[in-house]
Motif scaffolding. Sequence first.
Motif, PDB file in Angstrom:
ATOM      1  N   UNK A   1     -94.613 -42.722  -6.068  1.00 37.82           N
ATOM      2  CA  UNK A   1     -95.939 -43.129  -5.624  1.00 37.82           C
ATOM      3  C   UNK A   1     -96.002 -42.957  -4.110  1.00 37.82           C
ATOM      4  N   UNK A   2     -96.980 -42.169  -3.660  1.00 31.78           N
ATOM      5  CA  UNK A   2     -97.156 -41.958  -2.216  1.00 31.78           C
ATOM      6  C   UNK A   2     -95.855 -41.539  -1.537  1.00 31.78           C
ATOM      7  N   UNK A   3     -95.103 -40.693  -2.203  1.00 26.69           N
ATOM      8  CA  UNK A   3     -93.867 -40.187  -1.635  1.00 26.69           C
ATOM      9  C   UNK A   3     -92.669 -41.095  -1.804  1.00 26.69           C
ATOM     10  N   UNK A   4     -92.882 -42.297  -2.299  1.00 21.25           N
ATOM     11  CA  UNK A   4     -91.769 -43.229  -2.497  1.00 21.25           C
ATOM     12  C   UNK A   4     -91.282 -43.145  -3.942  1.00 21.25           C
ATOM     13  N   UNK A   5     -89.977 -42.996  -4.109  1.00 23.67           N
ATOM     14  CA  UNK A   5     -89.400 -42.903  -5.445  1.00 23.67           C
ATOM     15  C   UNK A   5     -89.322 -44.286  -6.078  1.00 23.67           C
ATOM     16  N   UNK A   6     -89.982 -44.464  -7.222  1.00 27.21           N
ATOM     17  CA  UNK A   6     -89.955 -45.733  -7.951  1.00 27.21           C
ATOM     18  C   UNK A   6     -88.921 -45.679  -9.067  1.00 27.21           C
ATOM     19  N   UNK A   7     -88.907 -44.568  -9.794  1.00 29.37           N
ATOM     20  CA  UNK A   7     -87.911 -44.340 -10.837  1.00 29.37           C
ATOM     21  C   UNK A   7     -87.124 -43.096 -10.464  1.00 29.37           C
ATOM     22  N   UNK A   8     -85.803 -43.194 -10.488  1.00 37.52           N
ATOM     23  CA  UNK A   8     -84.974 -42.104  -9.997  1.00 37.52           C
ATOM     24  C   UNK A   8     -83.973 -41.663 -11.066  1.00 37.52           C
TER      25      UNK A   8
END
Length: 211
Positions: free
Chosen positions: A11-18
């Motif tokens: 989301x918005x460049x941030x990894x939530x699930x990796x």
Amino acid sequence: MLELKGITKKFDGKTILDQIDLTVPDGQILTIVGPSGAGKTTLLRCISGLASVDSGSFLLDGVAFDPATNRDNDAVIGVVFQDFQLFPNLTVLQNVTLAPTMVLKKSGSEAEQEARKLLKQLNLEGKADLFPYELSGGQKQRVAIVRALAMHPKLLCYDEPTSALDPDLRREVEQIILDLKQEGMTQIVVTHDMPFAESIADQMLRVEPKA
């Protein structure tokens, strides 16, 4: 059996699930636990097709499957939402029969007969003609479960099913989930309630916030 391979969501460049890898065998219960903001509900939304993934793949019974684009998804993966999402202007019976008649193209009489059977199974006899505002929180939760079951899903997902319930009702939901397991239902449960998670889980996935 549901398999997740390398599921990643940003989301918005941030990894939530990796790079999530996961296997849920048929008839088992997976609980997903972790602190707020760690991605529990995001993972559930990806599994249920309410959100798309950025990379990775899903397999259902060994066949590639995209929950976000599958046209028959309601009949494959059922979802019981944290806020129930019952239609306030429809009775309990109408809430339960709406999707089977519109999506599965069942006749009104067939859908009603099955709905009443499910309502009885979950101790909701006599509630069919009530509206959601006339129900307790525990009754709304059970109606939401009945509504999902009416679509005959292969997999049933729950988002924080005990968050608004007192201890007695929490035990009631726990028993419903365990009873469904006995009937062979595969279930995925997102919860922050560790004792509840431990009491129902065949396997547990702990997710942590990404730095």
